[in-house]
Design an enzyme around this catalytic site. Structure first.
Site, PDB file in Angstrom:
ATOM      1  N   HIS A 269       0.839  -1.208   0.000  1.00 25.60           N
ATOM      2  CA  HIS A 269       0.000   0.000   0.000  1.00 25.60           C
ATOM      3  C   HIS A 269       0.875   1.261   0.000  1.00 25.60           C
ATOM      4  O   HIS A 269       0.685   2.167  -0.811  1.00 25.60           O
ATOM      5  CB  HIS A 269      -0.912  -0.023   1.237  1.00 25.60           C
ATOM      6  CG  HIS A 269      -1.765   1.209   1.399  1.00 25.60           C
ATOM      7  ND1 HIS A 269      -3.068   1.274   0.987  1.00 25.60           N
ATOM      8  CD2 HIS A 269      -1.488   2.428   1.940  1.00 25.60           C
ATOM      9  CE1 HIS A 269      -3.561   2.474   1.260  1.00 25.60           C
ATOM     10  NE2 HIS A 269      -2.618   3.199   1.844  1.00 25.60           N
ATOM     11  N   GLU A 270       1.866   1.292   0.900  1.00 21.29           N
ATOM     12  CA  GLU A 270       2.726   2.483   0.987  1.00 21.29           C
ATOM     13  C   GLU A 270       3.586   2.622  -0.270  1.00 21.29           C
ATOM     14  O   GLU A 270       3.847   3.737  -0.733  1.00 21.29           O
ATOM     15  CB  GLU A 270       3.602   2.432   2.239  1.00 21.29           C
ATOM     16  CG  GLU A 270       2.835   2.361   3.572  1.00 21.29           C
ATOM     17  CD  GLU A 270       1.803   3.467   3.773  1.00 21.29           C
ATOM     18  OE1 GLU A 270       1.871   4.507   3.077  1.00 21.29           O
ATOM     19  OE2 GLU A 270       0.894   3.279   4.606  1.00 21.29           O
TER      20      GLU A 270
ATOM     21  N   HIS B 134       1.670   4.518  -2.700  1.00 23.04           N
ATOM     22  CA  HIS B 134       1.749   5.972  -2.510  1.00 23.04           C
ATOM     23  C   HIS B 134       3.073   6.512  -3.049  1.00 23.04           C
ATOM     24  O   HIS B 134       3.108   7.566  -3.689  1.00 23.04           O
ATOM     25  CB  HIS B 134       1.627   6.341  -1.026  1.00 23.04           C
ATOM     26  CG  HIS B 134       0.223   6.245  -0.506  1.00 23.04           C
ATOM     27  ND1 HIS B 134      -0.864   6.719  -1.195  1.00 23.04           N
ATOM     28  CD2 HIS B 134      -0.268   5.728   0.660  1.00 23.04           C
ATOM     29  CE1 HIS B 134      -1.965   6.504  -0.486  1.00 23.04           C
ATOM     30  NE2 HIS B 134      -1.631   5.896   0.654  1.00 23.04           N
TER      31      HIS B 134
ATOM     32  N   CYS C 117      -7.998   4.111  -3.014  1.00 17.17           N
ATOM     33  CA  CYS C 117      -8.918   3.560  -4.002  1.00 17.17           C
ATOM     34  C   CYS C 117     -10.205   3.170  -3.286  1.00 17.17           C
ATOM     35  O   CYS C 117     -10.186   2.706  -2.149  1.00 17.17           O
ATOM     36  CB  CYS C 117      -8.265   2.339  -4.656  1.00 17.17           C
ATOM     37  SG  CYS C 117      -9.353   1.435  -5.749  1.00 17.17           S
TER      38      CYS C 117
ATOM     39  N   CYS D  90      -6.550  -3.415  -7.796  1.00 14.36           N
ATOM     40  CA  CYS D  90      -7.651  -3.468  -8.763  1.00 14.36           C
ATOM     41  C   CYS D  90      -7.104  -3.089 -10.148  1.00 14.36           C
ATOM     42  O   CYS D  90      -5.996  -2.596 -10.279  1.00 14.36           O
ATOM     43  CB  CYS D  90      -8.794  -2.548  -8.350  1.00 14.36           C
ATOM     44  SG  CYS D  90      -8.420  -0.794  -8.570  1.00 14.36           S
TER      45      CYS D  90
ATOM     46  N   CYS E 256      -5.897   0.557 -10.397  1.00 17.79           N
ATOM     47  CA  CYS E 256      -4.640   0.852  -9.701  1.00 17.79           C
ATOM     48  C   CYS E 256      -3.459   0.149 -10.379  1.00 17.79           C
ATOM     49  O   CYS E 256      -2.351   0.670 -10.417  1.00 17.79           O
ATOM     50  CB  CYS E 256      -4.741   0.447  -8.233  1.00 17.79           C
ATOM     51  SG  CYS E 256      -5.862   1.525  -7.308  1.00 17.79           S
TER      52      CYS E 256
HETATM   53 ZN   LIG Z   1      -2.662   5.156   2.323  1.00 15.90          ZN
HETATM   54 ZN   LIG Z   2      -7.591   0.215  -6.599  1.00 17.81          ZN
END
Ligand SMILES: [Zn+2]
Ligand SMILES: [Zn+2]
Lengths: 189, 448
Positions: free
Chosen positions: A140-141, A144, A151, A175, A178
């Site tokens: 996740h990071e 970024h 999302c 997804c 992304c």
């Molecule tokens: Zn975040």
């Molecule tokens: Zn996504």
């Protein structure tokens, strides 16, 4: 040799660094997930001491924003992106705690295993569950750091998970939308 | 969403900035209340996060200033000291929510979810309201007659309670205005008022308008949609011409009134609802019950309090007031300058029976104004009204009414064609044609 060009161009390198008492295995698992899911080269470094000024004396927690600032200023290695791994409790001034923190399109992400090691009911999960959670936070990071936004799809890793339960329900998956953004970001680092 | 963070601490502004940026919002920051107000004059914002403790203008003062100038902008108050009292104070002034620093990430998510829902609801509401406003008309209730004073007293009395009100009165008596007045004087005044004319909507559509539907509930239902019973969200639901509702819908509504839940068409999941019901009818519901068209149990549910709206012919003392009001209103809406109504014209208006009630009066004034070339409406401008006593008691054909009316005017002007034509608002040629067609002769009335 038509393929030479492509072979010569190295994949961008991500460096995963465990800080303090953080187990090295966690850094290795995260590196493996980054290279597996994001198709980037990832290496791990040996443990480093936690920057001493990161500790907030009043809250007895570590300031993730300050850690990121320090590491960005340190001009470390030739890494494209750096993932700093902690087993102490991280916070940013707004929040009681954070699982991880990274600036949009920045260079350094900070991740803490501290809150990932406790179930919502207070009990302790098995260690493979903790590593799984850490890997999800790291992906996740990394998103970024590669300029991805949160999302709305709850089945996407870029969805904002505010509890470990949410995190556990999110599969290892970006997804379609992304994934496309990731490809675009990695095509022109 | 356009978000502004107002905090004197740089580190808090930055944390917020990064968090919201990551969520794809447009974020601005301000270090003081004055700076925030300045930025608000340059661009609109959906949501402000405001710290209570700031030097100069504090968060509460900023909140009050924002709510006064930009009531649509939502404000969430941030406090580092856990002072519940100041937070509650802020909620009273109109803050959407408050957060005590440092807060858990899920608290912020929750606030954002609430804000998003609020925005969705208000846009849904505006959409539905816009659709309904096309059907309904707005105005103030006007009256000084004893009959209307009694109605006003009833409105004041029932407004506070939650009891269902049935408004009974002829078409055109202004039942919707009364319903709006009840809503406006009730504790629900700040919540939506939704008016539906049950007589104007086919039964199947009415069902989905009221109850909403799930995607795929029927052909054309491409999205989930909330019905008015949900959208009204604590406000007042006004069902006009409730006598037109089918027996099946009566059963469904009765269930809603009893369970306070709604099940969307095509769904099985009931949703709880809250609203005050005001209904209206121009029909005799007792007769409808006797005929078996209206359910007695439903009738008692909606008729906890009944207000009878008098027809215009029973409140002639209001006619001048209403006529002046419509005159002013229409002058305002058009460029036409008409200042007053002549005493003779007023006499005519007061003598008339007004089967269409207030609405007919408004139409009559409008019609007279459009055709009038003078700044005063005179008797002749209202020649199109059926003469009193010749009203449609026996339902004469339009042609008969016109014949009688022309004859009356001709008699009145001693068969002076020019004057009679002027009084009728038609030219002399047309009048001659009509005289020929109706075979009118002086004194021909006696032969009828
Ligand atoms: Zn975040
Ligand atoms: Zn996504």
């Amino acid at each position: 040799m038509p393929d030479d060009d492509r072979v010569d161009r190295k994949k961008p390198l991500v460096t995963v660094i465990p800080f303090g008492q953080t187990p090295v295995i966690a850094a290795k698992v995260i590196a493996a997930h980054i290279s597996g899911y994001l198709n980037m080269d990832a290496e791990t470094l040996p443990s480093m001491p936690i920057p001493p000024d990161a500790l907030d004396g009043e809250r007895l927690q570590y300031n993730a924003a300050r850690i990121i600032e320090t590491l960005e200023a340190a001009d470390m290695t030739n890494a494209f992106k750096i993932v700093a791994l902690f087993d102490v409790d991280l916070f940013i001034p707004l929040f009681t705690h954070v699982f991880g923190e990274a600036r949009q399109n920045g260079r350094v992400a900070a991740i803490s295993l501290y809150r990932l090691s406790i179930h919502a009911d207070g009990s302790c999960p098995p260690s493979d569950r903790i590593l799984e959670r850490a890997a999800k936070i790291a992906l996740h990071e990394m998103g970024h750091l590669l300029n991805l936004l949160h999302c709305a799809d709850p089945l996407c890793l870029m969805n904002f998970s505010d509890t470990v339960d949410n995190l556990d329900q999110t599969p290892f998956n970006f997804c379609r939308y992304c994934r496309r953004s990731l490809h675009r970001a990695l095509a022109s680092p | 969403m356009q978000i502004m963070i107002v905090d004197d601490e740089r580190i808090i502004r930055e944390s917020f900035f990064h968090w919201f940026q990551k969520s794809g919002h447009t974020v601005e920051t301000a270090a003081s209340g004055a700076e925030a107000l300045d930025k608000l004059t340059q661009a609109p914002f959906d949501l402000l996060f405001v710290d209570i403790k700031m030097p100069g203008m504090d968060g509460i003062e900023l909140l009050a200033a924002v709510k006064e100038r930009y009531p649509e902008t939502l404000v969430v108050i941030i406090t580092a000291y856990g002072s519940i009292e100041s937070a509650v104070n802020a909620m009273k002034i109109g803050a959407t929510d408050y957060l005590v620093k440092p807060f858990k990430p899920d608290q912020l998510s929750l606030v954002m979810e609430k804000v998003a829902q609020h925005q969705k609801r208000s846009s849904e509401y505006n959409y539905l309201k816009g659709r309904l406003e096309k059907i309904t008309r707005f105005d103030n209730i006007i009256g000084q007659s004893a009959a209307m004073t009694a109605v006003f007293e009833m409105i004041a009395e029932v407004a506070d309670s939650d009891a269902s009100v049935l408004l009974a009165g002829e078409t055109g008596t202004g039942k919707e205005l009364i319903a709006r007045a009840i809503h406006a004087k009730s504790p629900r005044a700040n919540l939506p008022f939704i008016a539906i004319n049950c007589g104007a909507i086919p039964d199947t559509l009415l069902e989905s308008e009221l109850f909403g539907h799930q995607k795929g509930a029927y052909t054309g239902a491409t999205h989930d949609r909330k019905g008015f019973l949900e959208v009204v969200g604590g406000g007042t639901l006004f069902l006009d011409e409730v006598g037109e509702i089918s027996p099946k819908m009566q059963v469904d509504l009765l269930r809603v009134l009893e369970d306070k839940t709604v099940t969307r068409v095509g769904s099985r999941r009931p949703v709880s609802v809250d609203f005050r019901l005001v209904t209206a009818t121009s029909r005799d519901l007792d007769a409808q019950i006797d005929a078996g068209h209206f359910r007695e149990d439903f009738y008692y549910r909606i008729n906890v309090i009944q207000i009878d709206i008098p027809p215009l012919r029973q409140r002639k003392a209001d006619i001048q007031l209403l006529a002046d009001h419509f005159l002013k209103k229409l002058c305002h809406e058009t460029t036409k300058r008409v200042d007053r109504i002549s005493p003779r014209a007023l006499q005519l208006l007061e003598a008339y029976d007004w089967p269409g009630n207030v609405r007919e009066l408004e139409n009559a004034i409008e019609r007279a104004m459009v055709l009038s070339k003078s700044r005063m409406l005179d008797e002749a401008d209202f020649a199109f009204l059926q003469p009193p006593g010749k009203a449609a008691a026996h339902g004469p054909a339009l042609r008969d009414m016109e014949k009688h009316h022309i004859l009356d005017i001709l008699d009145q002007y001693g068969w002076n064609i020019t004057q009679a034509a002027k009084a009728l608002g038609i030219n002399r040629v047309t009048l001659h044609k009509k005289i020929r067609r109706y075979q009118l002769k002086a004194g021909s009335r006696d032969n009828q």
